[in-house]
Write an enzyme that holds these catalytic residues in place. Structure first.
Site, short mmCIF file in Angstrom:
data_model
loop_
_atom_site.label_atom_id
_atom_site.label_comp_id
_atom_site.label_asym_id
_atom_site.label_seq_id
_atom_site.Cartn_x
_atom_site.Cartn_y
_atom_site.Cartn_z
N LYS A 21 -7.14 -4.80 -5.35
CA LYS A 21 -5.87 -5.15 -4.70
C LYS A 21 -5.79 -6.65 -4.51
O LYS A 21 -4.79 -7.29 -4.82
CB LYS A 21 -5.75 -4.45 -3.35
CG LYS A 21 -5.50 -2.96 -3.44
CD LYS A 21 -5.26 -2.37 -2.06
CE LYS A 21 -4.95 -0.89 -2.14
NZ LYS A 21 -4.56 -0.30 -0.88
N ASP A 51 -1.65 -0.72 5.86
CA ASP A 51 -1.98 -0.23 7.19
C ASP A 51 -3.46 0.01 7.39
O ASP A 51 -3.91 0.17 8.50
CB ASP A 51 -1.23 1.07 7.47
CG ASP A 51 -1.80 2.22 6.68
OD1 ASP A 51 -2.10 2.01 5.48
OD2 ASP A 51 -1.96 3.31 7.24
N THR A 56 -2.20 1.36 -4.83
CA THR A 56 -2.65 2.47 -4.01
C THR A 56 -3.97 3.02 -4.51
O THR A 56 -4.31 2.89 -5.68
CB THR A 56 -1.59 3.59 -3.99
OG1 THR A 56 -2.13 4.72 -3.33
CG2 THR A 56 -1.18 3.98 -5.39
N LYS A 105 -4.17 29.17 -7.18
CA LYS A 105 -3.04 28.24 -7.05
C LYS A 105 -3.34 27.03 -7.93
O LYS A 105 -4.49 26.65 -8.11
CB LYS A 105 -2.83 27.82 -5.60
CG LYS A 105 -3.98 27.06 -4.98
CD LYS A 105 -3.64 26.61 -3.57
CE LYS A 105 -4.79 25.80 -2.98
NZ LYS A 105 -4.60 25.45 -1.59
N PHE A 141 -11.56 23.57 -7.71
CA PHE A 141 -10.65 22.65 -8.39
C PHE A 141 -11.42 21.53 -9.07
O PHE A 141 -12.43 21.08 -8.57
CB PHE A 141 -9.73 22.03 -7.33
CG PHE A 141 -8.87 20.95 -7.85
CD1 PHE A 141 -7.67 21.24 -8.47
CD2 PHE A 141 -9.26 19.62 -7.72
CE1 PHE A 141 -6.87 20.23 -8.95
CE2 PHE A 141 -8.46 18.61 -8.20
CZ PHE A 141 -7.27 18.92 -8.82
N ASP A 166 0.86 -1.16 0.00
CA ASP A 166 0.00 0.00 0.00
C ASP A 166 0.91 1.23 0.00
O ASP A 166 2.10 1.12 0.29
CB ASP A 166 -0.85 -0.07 1.28
CG ASP A 166 -1.70 1.15 1.43
OD1 ASP A 166 -2.27 1.59 0.42
OD2 ASP A 166 -1.80 1.66 2.56
N LYS A 167 0.36 2.38 -0.36
CA LYS A 167 1.23 3.56 -0.33
C LYS A 167 1.04 4.36 0.96
O LYS A 167 1.92 4.44 1.80
CB LYS A 167 0.97 4.44 -1.54
CG LYS A 167 1.95 5.60 -1.64
CD LYS A 167 1.51 6.64 -2.62
CE LYS A 167 0.44 7.56 -2.10
NZ LYS A 167 0.87 8.57 -1.18
N ASN A 186 -8.57 -0.67 3.80
CA ASN A 186 -8.63 -0.99 2.38
C ASN A 186 -7.56 -2.00 1.97
O ASN A 186 -7.58 -2.51 0.87
CB ASN A 186 -8.51 0.29 1.53
CG ASN A 186 -7.28 1.07 1.89
OD1 ASN A 186 -6.63 0.77 2.90
ND2 ASN A 186 -6.94 2.04 1.08
N ASP A 187 -6.67 -2.29 2.86
CA ASP A 187 -5.63 -3.29 2.55
C ASP A 187 -5.98 -4.68 3.07
O ASP A 187 -5.28 -5.63 2.78
CB ASP A 187 -4.29 -2.87 3.16
CG ASP A 187 -3.90 -1.47 2.74
OD1 ASP A 187 -4.07 -1.17 1.55
OD2 ASP A 187 -3.47 -0.69 3.60
#
Lengths: 1165, 339
Positions: free
Chosen positions: A773, A793, A651, A537, A513, A367-368, A796-797
């Site tokens: 995953k 962690d 991820t 920005k 955005f 995972d990221k 979702n993992d």
């Protein structure tokens, strides 16, 4: 009166009447007490025994035991099987019992939590208060908060620390805390109040395990208790993982059964022949029992030999394997180098049966967020008006790594609203801002205004920001610390404390955005002056297109800075502003209003308007935010790559972020030949992109994947399909997004995906769902027959952690779900290299050595019986004393081999790190496989031949030195067993590479114990007490004082050992393995000092990193909406979460944490 | 201080054991050890081998098969099953002095004393003098547990029942006259067997203990009358019985019958002609067995066995040879030191 009925797949319906216990009890719903324990005092023995005998091995030994009770068959006394069996059963029983006692304890603890959770029954209405755990699955009835909202934290369930909103039905919500009224209904199906029906859905259910937050109180109706709650229902479904060695062992044990059967068949046939040719005429001295002819005798002898030769399937094998795994798991728990002092978290082996698989990992799926990165964004550098800030230089102008100057960071004492956890190192920036530099002030003003962050100020001066993305939070916090404190917001205004002076800005428009615009602007009117400014920005390329030509020079300098930041792997944003004049603004506002209320083409019209106003901007500068990696991630990845482990990052982040992390942790590199990006939106597109990538990497590879089909497993009934690895020149990377991945995981494309991905050095899958995953993991598992490890962690993992052979959870964080479903857990990603390269490698090595040796010693032991059969009429006469047979595995040889498999190391941990290549034999399964097993058997065959025929020849027709008998059966048995024990001990010594005092003690101790026990059992006293049990009286004394006996033992041992030594020596010279080379090297050289930590070389990067917004649509709309700010404007933050179909439902705001950088080393002595 | 301890309550202990840093000796199969080791072991083996071989060569053995298979052999007439108390004379001569003390063995071949069911067919309690097992022998003795009249057999079981019952007398022919060589039947069994394992019931006279029992079917005399010349050599502690009860490991075996230790023959059997008077009782021809007598003397390494010496010599030379092979391999192929 309300009645509630729920429909569920598992049960038809659920009727409850609120607070009516007798009614509810009549349905016998599970109450809230939780029971995870399996036994109680009375059921333990029968249940546990039943469970144990369900294991094949135990059942087999029970069967053997029963065979031994049949006098016609019994070739061994009952105790030879009974003693080991009872010992094994009781060891397992003790272990099970202690496990169950622990479960009882934790059940008791859970059930007795503050309010006596176990007393809660389905149908009860209970009141929860702030910060309390939800006791059962509840139907939310009412709450203290406006609109009957409650806020819950689900960290225990899914690891997400952000708050979730639940809303009660208005009809029950209106009843407030009036218990009488609340209790006055029963609920049915859909909830019915006074005849009116209301729909219920998941939003109104609070699940057990959540924590109530920001809500004074709420009332809930218990609908599911204890074992029926979702938490308990989900937690029990963990699949039982087994290692590949386990599978191999099962296959081997089955082969051994077959082998045993064939040996016994040979014996039975030979016995029949013997009975016809010899036995029939020997009847004078050995009369046949009535009714026993050669056929029956041969049948009986088959079973007798099953008993005698059963030691090829040693009962202690399984127990020993478990003990070794347990021991090696303890080493993981005990390892100080995997202990994280910051939050006091040691590593933990939660599953103790998978250790050796850690030494065979081929693929890592990581995972990221939270695993590779800390999910902490730090405002690291900025470029204001062409001047760069944030870097430190030493006197000679060399760049200094920030980590080396810890403690030298700025203090922001002058600013009482500053966030104390914010860290910045460059003094000049503060000086510039405080000196009143207009650009610098405009820069931070922009950061304080242009965002969608929500403030929370519970106590005066204690600000807390709730940001949509951590990037935004970091920027706003930076502005806050440099004197532009974003204090509060209403839909129309933003209040900022600018250098100690409170200023309110009128918010005229938020140009939000999105993925196309890649920028965000706000138009603010500074009160009371009424100065109109547009603050913008966004991504550099986008903003650069919209700059005023006068900025060209500044643009060039800023671009240099941006390249520098991108080279360091930072995420950049460009800031610009524009002063607006009032007339134009009025006109624009009018048109904006029209456009936003238009019925059709609204989006386009708005975009046009935005496009119109966001031009001719004045460049202010650029920010660089660091997505902080966990410590040591690049080094770890480099090490693992050297060990030939492939790392795939899976991820949920978007592509740019993931790519960026790929670069910053060295997985993607500039010098890679190519990084393929698969982002097509159709199956054809994906296929084409994958094929193109593959053709480019390996033009000569065949178009069709070659799948090798094989059969494996028990009875060969398990089909395996393997896709071979294909060789590729050079390094490549592959980035694939979730959308394409969905197509690529389809049946017809998955092989294409797998081939292409496996050719690449690095694979990054972004925007993947938890299910995907798991699918990716399963794809690799299925077609690569390789051992996979998933590390993550968050909730979702969980799916991939459960899907992979080994799941690793990052512990010490708030969410527990990943850890709870993992097999190993530790606090930092970098500990993975120690887990694999040291613990995994050793465990694998030890387990393989153990198995090879264990099979060797048992085969050798057993084959001697086989040879003896040819001299004793195939009568199932054992060679050894029965007591020796009983104690051989349990006492005489148990400890030395355990010692070896708990202490052995080929090279120590530092060398393991120095040469990660040592890991590769495990991946290739070199140390223990079918071939090694066959080699073991052949070795045993040789040893047993020596062990039988040397004593045979040496004792043939010989006598003692006083002329008395020594070629008798008992002396021969003693000689054979002594030779055997010496030989297997020497073999163990040859296999042991690492001789600790414990090993020495075990080996010598076992030999000493053998002689001590033998002399004791063969002593006068033992015979006088247990006459029939110890018939070998005097044998030890009479034969072990003979020189020719010792000469025979000596000869036998050396004849078994020397060829092995010579063979190994020549093998090392001719075909040294990597281990041999390394051990040789270790001998000759001192360990090179660890390379000094070099400054990461700055890459000259042309690729510009992503955008600080990691998510799709902003929530500017919500910020300016009045809808949920009616009752308590101060609590505006909470309103953000109510609208579940808003963009933020898809992109749950991430809890924002500021930098907490404490020197870790300082805490560990 | 306390606070700090609390903050790291979970920190694992720093011991050599938990951190897997136990000091250890890490030997390797290096050329410096293996090749000289093989040479040394080889030389030592050759040394031991020569000693053993020479010793073994010095042991004199005389084997005489008296089964009587051939028509012209002296015991051929006795092979007739119907002849009772058959006695045959076996003549042999000795060329040089047979160095004493000389041990006199009888040998049987193709005789499966190590057959499992044969081996278990005895009763250790009975043989240790427990009278209750005189009345009710253990079931392991089957089929020699009770006789046809359901009387208990003492000693029960196949082993005892099949006790070797040929007897021998040895004469030297001195000037045509037979001079008996005195044979010593004492101390031919293991001390532990005679004193511990086998005991007579403490009943005097011994005969009374056997009341109500019958002798084994094949026996001509009851257990308490095995040696009429020496009352102490009867019952379960009769030396011949003890020797027989120590069953052989292999189907070809020899058992000590007598020692020639005293009188004129204490120094050995002088060269000359001898006659062995065999009272031939034990049937072996039915199963293709052979009977023989063996005269042998012993050395420090026991009886004659050339195998050990030759094995040591062969293996010693192989070790030396292997060390040369390994030296060549090492010199030629030793793996490159550098990676």
């Amino acid at each position: 009166v309300l009645l509630l009925i729920f429909y569920f797949s598992t049960e038809e319906e659920r009727h409850l009447r609120a607070n009516d216990r007798p009614f509810n009890l009549s349905y016998h719903y599970a109450n809230n007490a939780i029971k995870t324990s399996k036994y109680n005092i009375f059921t333990f023995l029968p249940l546990n025994l039943f469970e144990q005998f369900r294991r094949l091995a135990n059942a087999y030994f029970l069967f053997l035991f029963i065979l031994q009770l049949i006098p016609q068959i019994s070739s061994l006394s009952w105790f030879t099987t009974a003693v080991p069996l009872i010992l094994v059963l009781s060891i397992t029983a003790v272990k099970d019992a202690s496990d169950d006692i622990n479960r009882h304890k934790s059940d008791k603890q859970v059930n007795n939590q503050t309010e006596k959770w176990m007393n809660v029954q389905v149908g009860d209405i209970i009141k929860l208060e702030n910060n309390q755990f939800v006791t059962a699955d509840l139907l939310l009835l009412s709450s203290s908060e406006p609109l009957n909202l409650v806020y819950v934290e689900t960290a225990e369930l899914d690891g997400e620390t952000n708050l979730k909103v639940k809303q009660a039905l208005t009809v029950t919500g209106d009843m407030g805390d009036n218990i009488d009224e609340l209790a006055g209904f029963t609920v049915q199906g859909t909830l019915t109040v006074n005849g009116q029906t209301y729909a219920l859905d998941n939003d109104k259910v609070l699940l057990r395990g959540c924590t109530l937050r920001n809500t004074e109180w709420c009332f809930g109706l218990v609908i599911f208790g204890g074992p029926d709650t979702k938490l308990m229902q989900n937690s029990g479904k963990t699949t039982f993982k087994r290692t590949s060695i386990d599978h191999l062992m099962n296959v081997l044990v089955l082969c051994i059964f077959g082998f045993l059967a064939s040996m016994c068949t040979v014996m039975a046939i030979s016995n029949a022949i013997w009975e016809v040719r010899e036995g029939s005429v020997f009847t004078a001295f050995l009369p046949r029992e009535p009714g026993v002819d050669a056929a029956l005798s041969s049948f009986l002898s088959f079973w007798s030999y099953v008993i005698v030769l059963n030691t090829v399937v040693p009962i202690s094998l399984y127990v020993s394997v478990e003990i070794i795994r347990l021991g090696n798991s303890f080493y993981i728990d005990w390892d100080r180098k995997m202990y994280y002092p910051k939050n006091d978290t040691p590593a933990q082996a939660r599953t103790t049966t998978l250790n050796e698989e850690l030494g065979q990992i081929k693929y890592i799926f990581s995972d990221k967020t939270g695993t590779l990165t800390q999910n902490i964004m730090t405002f690291n550098r900025c470029s204001i008006n062409g001047k760069g800030y944030g870097e430190l230089f030493d006197f000679s102008g060399q760049r200094v790594e920030i980590t080396e100057v810890r403690g030298e960071y700025l203090d922001f004492l002058w600013n009482h609203l500053a966030d104390p956890k914010f860290i910045f190192h460059d003094h000049s920036l503060v000086e510039t801002v405080r000196a009143g530099n207009p650009e610098a002030q405009a820069f931070f003003r922009l950061l304080a205004l242009c965002h969608t962050v929500m403030p929370e100020e519970k106590k005066e001066g204690e600000l807390n920001y709730q940001a949509q993305s951590p990037d935004e939070g970091a920027l706003v916090t930076a502005a806050r610390n440099f004197g532009f404190v974003f204090r509060s917001r209403t839909p129309e205004t933003i209040t900022v404390v600018e250098m100690g002076k409170q200023v309110t800005y009128e918010l005229l428009a938020v140009l939000d955005f999105n993925n196309v615009r890649k920028r965000m602007s706000v138009i603010g009117e500074r009160n009371p002056e009424g100065k109109l400014t547009l603050y913008c920005k966004g991504a550099d390329t986008i903003i650069y297109e919209r700059l005023h030509p006068s900025c060209n020079k500044l643009m060039k300098v800023t671009t240099d800075h941006l390249n520098e930041y991108a080279g360091d792997g930072l995420r950049t944003l460009v800031l610009a502003y524009k002063d607006l004049d009032e007339d134009y603004m009025d006109d624009w506002k009018k048109r904006h209003h029209e456009a936003s209320t238009a019925m059709d083409g609204r989006e386009e019209r708005l975009d046009e308007l935005y496009e119109e106003i966001e031009k001719d901007l004045q460049l202010l500068g650029a920010t660089a935010v660091e997505d902080k990696l966990q410590d040591g991630v690049p080094q770890t990845i480099e090490q693992l790559a050297k060990a030939d482990i492939k790392i795939w990052v899976l991820t949920g982040d978007k592509q740019e972020t993931a790519e960026n992390i790929g670069y910053s942790c060295n997985m993607l590199r500039e010098e890679m030949k190519d990084v393929f990006i698969v982002a097509a939106n159709t199956a054809e597109g994906v296929k084409e992109e994958l094929q193109n990538a593959r053709r480019k990497m390996c033009p000569e590879a065949p178009e069709e994947a070659s799948v090798i089909k094989a059969r494996a497993g028990l009875f060969w009934c398990q089909k395996t399909e393997t896709v071979q690895d294909e060789k590729v020149d050079g390094d490549y990377g592959l980035v694939i997004n979730g959308h394409s991945l969905a197509f690529a995981l389809e049946k017809d494309l998955q092989l294409e995906l797998l081939r292409t991905a496996c050719m690449c050095q690095t694979v990054i899958c972004c925007r993947v769902t938890p299910l995907q995953k798991a699918q990716v993991v399963q794809l690799v598992k299925r077609y690569k027959q390789a051992v996979t490890l998933a590390i993550g962690d968050g909730a979702n993992d969980v799916s991939m952690i459960k899907a992979a052979h080994i799941g690793v959870g990052i512990s010490g964080q708030e969410g527990m779900q990943a850890v709870l479903s993992s097999d190993f857990s530790f606090a930092q990603f970098r500990y993975l290299q120690r887990l694999l390269l040291v613990h995994g490698r050793w465990s694998y090595l030890r387990m393989c050595k153990f198995l090879r040796y264990f099979f060797y010693k048992n085969f050798t032991f057993t084959f001697v019986h086989f040879w003896y059969a040819f001299f004793c009429g195939f009568s199932a006469q054992t060679v050894y004393d029965e007591w020796f047979i009983t104690l051989y595995n349990l006492v005489y040889t148990a400890l030395p081999v355990l010692g070896m498999s708990l202490f052995d190391q080929d090279v120590n941990d530092r060398w393991s790190f120095q040469y990660p290549q040592l890991y590769s034999p495990g991946q290739l399964n070199l140390y223990f496989n079918k071939k090694a097993f066959v080699r073991c058997m052949m070795h045993s065959c040789y040893s047993s031949l020596i062990l039988f025929f040397i004593p045979w020849a040496a004792m043939y027709d010989t006598v003692r030195d006083d002329g008395k008998d020594i070629a008798d059966y008992q002396s021969f048995a003693l000689l054979a067993q002594t030779c055997l024990l010496v030989v297997v001990n020497i073999q163990l010594c040859l296999d042991t590479h690492y001789w600790t005092a414990v090993n020495q003690f075990f080996v010598w101790g076992s030999l000493a114990a053998y002689f001590a026990i033998t002399f004791t059992m063969y002593s006068n006293g033992m015979f006088l007490i247990f006459t029939s049990a110890f018939p070998f009286i005097g044998t030890a004394r009479n034969s072990l004082n003979q020189p020719n006996v010792w000469l025979t033992i000596f000869l036998t041992s050396l004849l078994c050992t020397l060829p092995v030594v010579a063979f190994r020596f020549i093998l090392i010279q001719l075909w040294p393995t990597i281990n041999d080379k390394m051990r040789h090297k270790v001998r000759k050289e001192a360990l090179p000092a660890p390379a000094p930590r070099r400054l990461p070389t700055r890459r000259i990067s042309t690729r510009r990193s992503g955008y600080a917004f990691s998510h799709s649509q902003g929530y500017g709309d919500l910020v300016t909406s009045r809808r949920f700010l009616l009752k308590k404007p101060l609590k505006s933050r909470l309103a953000l979460f109510t609208q579940t179909d808003s963009p933020l439902a898809e992109n749950q705001p991430q809890h924002y944490r500021t930098i907490a950088e404490e020197p870790e080393e300082a805490q560990s002595p | 201080m306390v606070k700090q301890e609390k903050a790291s309550a979970n920190r694992p202990d720093n011991t050599a054991f938990t951190q897997q840093r136990l000091p250890a000796w890490q030997p390797m199969l290096s050329a410096g050890i293996v090749i000289p080791g093989f040479v040394l072991i080889g030389l030592a083996f050759i040394g031991i081998g020569v000693a053993l071989f020479v010793t073994s060569r010095g042991i004199q053995v005389l084997e005489i098969d008296y089964t009587g298979v051939e028509q012209n052999s002296p015991c051929f007439p006795c092979t007739d099953q119907n002849r009772k108390n058959c006695v045959c004379d076996v003549n042999f001569s000795i060329d040089t002095l047979f160095q004493g003390p000389v041990f006199f063995y009888y040998g049987l071949s193709n005789y499966f004393q190590n057959y499992r069911k044969y081996g278990v067919s005895k009763d250790d309690y009975q043989l240790s003098g427990d009278l209750s097992y005189f009345k009710a022998p253990s079931s392991t003795c089957s089929p020699y547990e009770y006789d046809k009249n359901n009387k208990p057999i003492v000693p029960c079981g196949s082993v005892a029942n099949s006790m070797f019952n040929d007897t021998f007398k040895l004469f030297q022919i001195v000037n045509g006259a037979k001079k008996q060589v005195s044979l010593d039947g004492k101390g031919i069994a293991w001390w532990t067997d005679y004193n511990i394992k086998y005991r007579n019931p403490s009943v005097t006279p011994l005969k009374n203990a056997f009341n109500g029992t019958v002798k084994p079917l094949f026996w001509s005399k009851p257990a308490y009358e095995l040696d009429l010349s020496d009352p102490a050599n009867n019952g379960f502690i009769n030396q011949d019985f003890l020797v027989w009860m120590r069953r052989a490991a292999l189907p070809n075996f020899r058992k000590l019958y007598r020692r020639i230790t005293d009188g004129d023959y204490a120094q050995g059997l002088p060269a000359g002609n001898y006659t062995l008077e065999v009272s031939y009782n034990y049937p072996v021809l039915s199963f293709g067995g052979r009977k023989k007598v063996v005269f042998s003397n012993v050395s420090w390494m026991g009886g004659k066995n050339e195998f050990l010496g030759i094995a040591y010599l062969v293996i010693g030379s192989m070790c030396v040879f292997m060390s040369i092979v390994m030296l060549i391999v090492y010199a030629k192929f030793k793996f490159p030191e550098e990676d």
